[in-house]
Design a protein around this motif. Structure first.
Motif, PDB file in Angstrom:
ATOM      1  N   GLU A  80      -8.016  10.329   4.074  1.00 41.93           N
ATOM      2  CA  GLU A  80      -7.881   9.619   2.792  1.00 41.93           C
ATOM      3  C   GLU A  80      -6.441   9.160   2.586  1.00 41.93           C
ATOM      4  O   GLU A  80      -6.200   8.108   1.989  1.00 41.93           O
ATOM      5  N   MET A  81      -5.484   9.936   3.076  1.00 42.74           N
ATOM      6  CA  MET A  81      -4.083   9.510   2.999  1.00 42.74           C
ATOM      7  C   MET A  81      -3.897   8.232   3.812  1.00 42.74           C
ATOM      8  O   MET A  81      -3.202   7.306   3.383  1.00 42.74           O
ATOM      9  N   GLU A  82      -4.528   8.192   4.981  1.00 42.46           N
ATOM     10  CA  GLU A  82      -4.377   7.022   5.856  1.00 42.46           C
ATOM     11  C   GLU A  82      -4.906   5.754   5.186  1.00 42.46           C
ATOM     12  O   GLU A  82      -4.430   4.660   5.438  1.00 42.46           O
ATOM     13  N   GLU A  83      -5.921   5.921   4.327  1.00 44.14           N
ATOM     14  CA  GLU A  83      -6.571   4.748   3.718  1.00 44.14           C
ATOM     15  C   GLU A  83      -5.976   4.355   2.371  1.00 44.14           C
ATOM     16  O   GLU A  83      -6.346   3.324   1.807  1.00 44.14           O
ATOM     17  N   SER A  84      -5.060   5.136   1.824  1.00 47.11           N
ATOM     18  CA  SER A  84      -4.541   4.884   0.475  1.00 47.11           C
ATOM     19  C   SER A  84      -3.530   3.738   0.448  1.00 47.11           C
ATOM     20  O   SER A  84      -2.538   3.742   1.193  1.00 47.11           O
ATOM     21  N   GLY A  85      -3.740   2.773  -0.445  1.00 46.07           N
ATOM     22  CA  GLY A  85      -2.807   1.661  -0.609  1.00 46.07           C
ATOM     23  C   GLY A  85      -1.436   2.138  -1.075  1.00 46.07           C
ATOM     24  O   GLY A  85      -0.408   1.644  -0.610  1.00 46.07           O
ATOM     25  N   ASP A  86      -1.403   3.094  -2.009  1.00 43.17           N
ATOM     26  CA  ASP A  86      -0.126   3.632  -2.500  1.00 43.17           C
ATOM     27  C   ASP A  86       0.677   4.256  -1.360  1.00 43.17           C
ATOM     28  O   ASP A  86       1.891   4.080  -1.249  1.00 43.17           O
ATOM     29  N   VAL A  87      -0.023   4.992  -0.517  1.00 38.65           N
ATOM     30  CA  VAL A  87       0.650   5.639   0.611  1.00 38.65           C
ATOM     31  C   VAL A  87       1.143   4.578   1.595  1.00 38.65           C
ATOM     32  O   VAL A  87       2.296   4.606   2.045  1.00 38.65           O
ATOM     33  N   GLN A  88       0.286   3.622   1.909  1.00 37.36           N
ATOM     34  CA  GLN A  88       0.678   2.577   2.868  1.00 37.36           C
ATOM     35  C   GLN A  88       1.910   1.820   2.372  1.00 37.36           C
ATOM     36  O   GLN A  88       2.808   1.487   3.135  1.00 37.36           O
ATOM     37  N   GLN A  89       1.953   1.553   1.050  1.00 37.38           N
ATOM     38  CA  GLN A  89       3.051   0.751   0.506  1.00 37.38           C
ATOM     39  C   GLN A  89       4.375   1.528   0.445  1.00 37.38           C
ATOM     40  O   GLN A  89       5.421   1.015   0.836  1.00 37.38           O
ATOM     41  N   HIS A  90       4.313   2.755  -0.046  1.00 38.24           N
ATOM     42  CA  HIS A  90       5.563   3.475  -0.325  1.00 38.24           C
ATOM     43  C   HIS A  90       5.885   4.584   0.682  1.00 38.24           C
ATOM     44  O   HIS A  90       7.048   4.940   0.839  1.00 38.24           O
ATOM     45  N   ASP A  96       2.618   7.833   9.717  1.00 36.53           N
ATOM     46  CA  ASP A  96       3.258   8.273  10.967  1.00 36.53           C
ATOM     47  C   ASP A  96       2.750   9.662  11.354  1.00 36.53           C
ATOM     48  O   ASP A  96       2.423   9.922  12.510  1.00 36.53           O
ATOM     49  N   ALA A  97       2.712  10.560  10.339  1.00 36.13           N
ATOM     50  CA  ALA A  97       2.308  11.950  10.616  1.00 36.13           C
ATOM     51  C   ALA A  97       0.817  12.024  10.945  1.00 36.13           C
ATOM     52  O   ALA A  97       0.424  12.672  11.921  1.00 36.13           O
ATOM     53  N   ALA A  98       0.006  11.325  10.132  1.00 34.47           N
ATOM     54  CA  ALA A  98      -1.449  11.452  10.297  1.00 34.47           C
ATOM     55  C   ALA A  98      -1.889  11.036  11.693  1.00 34.47           C
ATOM     56  O   ALA A  98      -2.716  11.707  12.321  1.00 34.47           O
ATOM     57  N   LYS A  99      -1.316   9.953  12.200  1.00 32.99           N
ATOM     58  CA  LYS A  99      -1.811   9.481  13.503  1.00 32.99           C
ATOM     59  C   LYS A  99      -1.436  10.435  14.640  1.00 32.99           C
ATOM     60  O   LYS A  99      -1.971  10.339  15.735  1.00 32.99           O
ATOM     61  N   LEU A 100      -0.533  11.382  14.364  1.00 33.15           N
ATOM     62  CA  LEU A 100      -0.135  12.360  15.384  1.00 33.15           C
ATOM     63  C   LEU A 100      -0.850  13.695  15.201  1.00 33.15           C
ATOM     64  O   LEU A 100      -0.609  14.646  15.948  1.00 33.15           O
ATOM     65  N   ILE A 101      -1.689  13.801  14.166  1.00 30.54           N
ATOM     66  CA  ILE A 101      -2.378  15.068  13.919  1.00 30.54           C
ATOM     67  C   ILE A 101      -3.757  15.041  14.582  1.00 30.54           C
ATOM     68  O   ILE A 101      -4.654  14.302  14.148  1.00 30.54           O
ATOM     69  N   PRO A 104      -9.620  12.195  14.957  1.00 35.71           N
ATOM     70  CA  PRO A 104     -10.280  11.798  13.706  1.00 35.71           C
ATOM     71  C   PRO A 104     -11.152  12.895  13.092  1.00 35.71           C
ATOM     72  O   PRO A 104     -11.216  13.020  11.867  1.00 35.71           O
ATOM     73  N   GLN A 105     -11.792  13.695  13.911  1.00 35.59           N
ATOM     74  CA  GLN A 105     -12.645  14.769  13.354  1.00 35.59           C
ATOM     75  C   GLN A 105     -11.820  15.739  12.514  1.00 35.59           C
ATOM     76  O   GLN A 105     -12.211  16.117  11.409  1.00 35.59           O
ATOM     77  N   VAL A 106     -10.682  16.156  13.052  1.00 34.49           N
ATOM     78  CA  VAL A 106      -9.804  17.082  12.316  1.00 34.49           C
ATOM     79  C   VAL A 106      -9.277  16.389  11.063  1.00 34.49           C
ATOM     80  O   VAL A 106      -9.238  16.972   9.975  1.00 34.49           O
ATOM     81  N   ARG A 107      -8.915  15.116  11.187  1.00 35.64           N
ATOM     82  CA  ARG A 107      -8.304  14.411  10.048  1.00 35.64           C
ATOM     83  C   ARG A 107      -9.335  14.108   8.950  1.00 35.64           C
ATOM     84  O   ARG A 107      -8.989  13.968   7.788  1.00 35.64           O
ATOM     85  N   ASN A 108     -10.598  14.017   9.338  1.00 38.50           N
ATOM     86  CA  ASN A 108     -11.641  13.793   8.324  1.00 38.50           C
ATOM     87  C   ASN A 108     -11.895  15.042   7.495  1.00 38.50           C
ATOM     88  O   ASN A 108     -12.476  14.971   6.412  1.00 38.50           O
ATOM     89  N   VAL A 190      -1.687  14.078  23.748  1.00 40.68           N
ATOM     90  CA  VAL A 190      -2.187  13.544  22.482  1.00 40.68           C
ATOM     91  C   VAL A 190      -2.965  14.631  21.745  1.00 40.68           C
ATOM     92  O   VAL A 190      -3.820  15.298  22.321  1.00 40.68           O
ATOM     93  N   GLY A 191      -2.632  14.822  20.458  1.00 36.68           N
ATOM     94  CA  GLY A 191      -3.379  15.777  19.634  1.00 36.68           C
ATOM     95  C   GLY A 191      -2.771  17.166  19.611  1.00 36.68           C
ATOM     96  O   GLY A 191      -3.249  18.046  18.906  1.00 36.68           O
ATOM     97  N   ASP A 192      -1.685  17.377  20.381  1.00 34.44           N
ATOM     98  CA  ASP A 192      -1.075  18.711  20.423  1.00 34.44           C
ATOM     99  C   ASP A 192      -0.178  18.914  19.189  1.00 34.44           C
ATOM    100  O   ASP A 192       0.238  17.957  18.533  1.00 34.44           O
ATOM    101  N   TYR A 193       0.120  20.163  18.912  1.00 32.44           N
ATOM    102  CA  TYR A 193       1.143  20.473  17.911  1.00 32.44           C
ATOM    103  C   TYR A 193       2.506  20.037  18.450  1.00 32.44           C
ATOM    104  O   TYR A 193       2.683  19.835  19.647  1.00 32.44           O
TER     105      TYR A 193
END
Ligand SMILES: Cc1cc2nc3c(=O)[nH]c(=O)nc-3n(C[C@H](O)[C@H](O)[C@H](O)COP(=O)(O)OP(=O)(O)OC[C@H]3O[C@@H](n4cnc5c(N)ncnc54)[C@H](O)[C@@H]3O)c2cc1C
Length: 289
Positions: A80-90, A96-101, A104-108, A190-193
């Motif tokens: 949901e953070m990835e999809e938020s307009g407020d987050v994308q703008q500001h 940056d962080a989400a795409k490294l976590i 998609p299953q974990v992030r969902n 990819v996907g590691d801590y």
């Protein structure tokens, strides 16, 4: 592996959840996305007797900006953070962080509140919240209290959330002037801590002088770490190459990495130096774009 046995309850209101948590005391654990807790239970690193699931409680998942503050409900999912307009703008730092976590299953499923409440210095959001100067709202039967991020992480997997309490909201100030932020980590695959990660926010006045710098480090200290000397090296300057070099060097000197499968301490210090310089540069570019 199979976790040890536990009872499970899924209250439908915050009050009910707090009541149950207070009755059960330190034998209970909150279940949010479950993507840190369940693996620990399967490995029997955690053996709670009761799980109190927050997923049926409405109103704990939201992202909004009000009165100069980005408010994030504790049960807001990474995706949901990835999809938020407020987050994308500001706050592209969250993207940056989400795409490294993980994936998609974990992030969902994984929540922002859970990522912080877990108190793991290897998680990515603690350093991001340090850089942004966030504060955390914690709710108990006696009401709500607010804790600054610098007072939130106080030990290995230990946070300011006490038994019987729930982390309910994270608040991030939206600076009134120019600002930019960025996060990156190195990972073995990819996907590691993180082997090491650096979160930066730079705030500038109209003349381009840095008025505030926030720098948080991932997985190079027992707790998420603020690179205080590096921040101080930038504030009051035009953030030239010389200051960026000095800030990178200080971050490398001030972190406390350990030797492990992800690399030895010396290598991790060099990672932190390189990433600190790169993230300051990127945050600056974003502030000026
Ligand atoms: C394969 C894999 C890879 C991963 N890689 C990364 C990564 O690279 N970077 C990263 O940051 N994370 C990573 N994670 C962790 C993931 O982001 C988790 O989802 C997150 O750390 C915890 O969030 P959760 O909602 O799943 O919390 P849960 O697992 O449900 O809970 C974690 C802990 O926090 C407590 N808790 C949860 N919510 C609250 C609350 N509102 N109030 C008080 N206490 C609470 C729980 O009791 C528990 O102790 C990974 C997970 C997996 C499975």
């Amino acid at each position: 592996m199979i976790p040890s046995s536990f009872s499970y309850t899924a209250p439908s209101t915050l009050d009910e959840a707090l009541k149950v948590l207070n009755e059960l005391g330190d034998e209970a654990k909150i279940l949010a996305g479950g993507h840190s807790l369940i693996p620990m239970m399967k490995l029997r690193f955690a053996e709670p007797e009761h799980l109190v699931d927050l997923n049926n409680i409405p109103g704990l998942s939201y992202i909004n900006i009000e009165d100069g503050t980005l408010n994030i409900g504790a049960m807001t999912r990474e995706s949901e953070m990835e999809e938020s307009g407020d987050v994308q703008q500001h706050f592209p730092i969250f993207l940056d962080a989400a795409k490294l976590i993980a994936d998609p299953q974990v992030r969902n499923f994984g929540t922002i509140g859970g990522n912080i409440a877990h108190g793991d210095a290897a998680n990515d959001h603690p350093a991001v919240m340090i850089a942004l100067g966030a504060e955390v709202e914690i709710t108990g039967t006696g009401g709500k209290r607010t804790v600054g991020i610098d007072d939130f992480f106080y030990g290995f997997y230990a946070t300011a959330v006490e038994d019987g309490e729930i982390l309910t909201e994270i608040r991030v100030p939206v600076p009134s002037g120019k600002f930019g932020n960025a996060y990156h980590k190195t990972e073995r695959k990819v996907g590691d801590y993180a082997t090491g990660g650096v979160a930066v926010q730079i705030e500038l006045d109209d003349s381009g002088t840095c008025t505030r710098a926030g720098i948080g480090l991932t997985n190079v200290n027992p707790t998420p770490l603020r690179a205080t000397r590096s921040e101080e090296a930038l504030v009051g300057t035009k953030v030239t190459a010389a200051e960026i070099e000095a800030a990178g060097q200080m971050a490398a000197e001030d972190c406390n990495p350990s030797d492990d499968l992800r690399g030895d301490a010396d290598y991790k210090r060099r990672v932190i130096k390189a990433l600190t310089k790169r993230m300051i540069t990127k945050a600056l570019e974003r502030a000026n774009s």
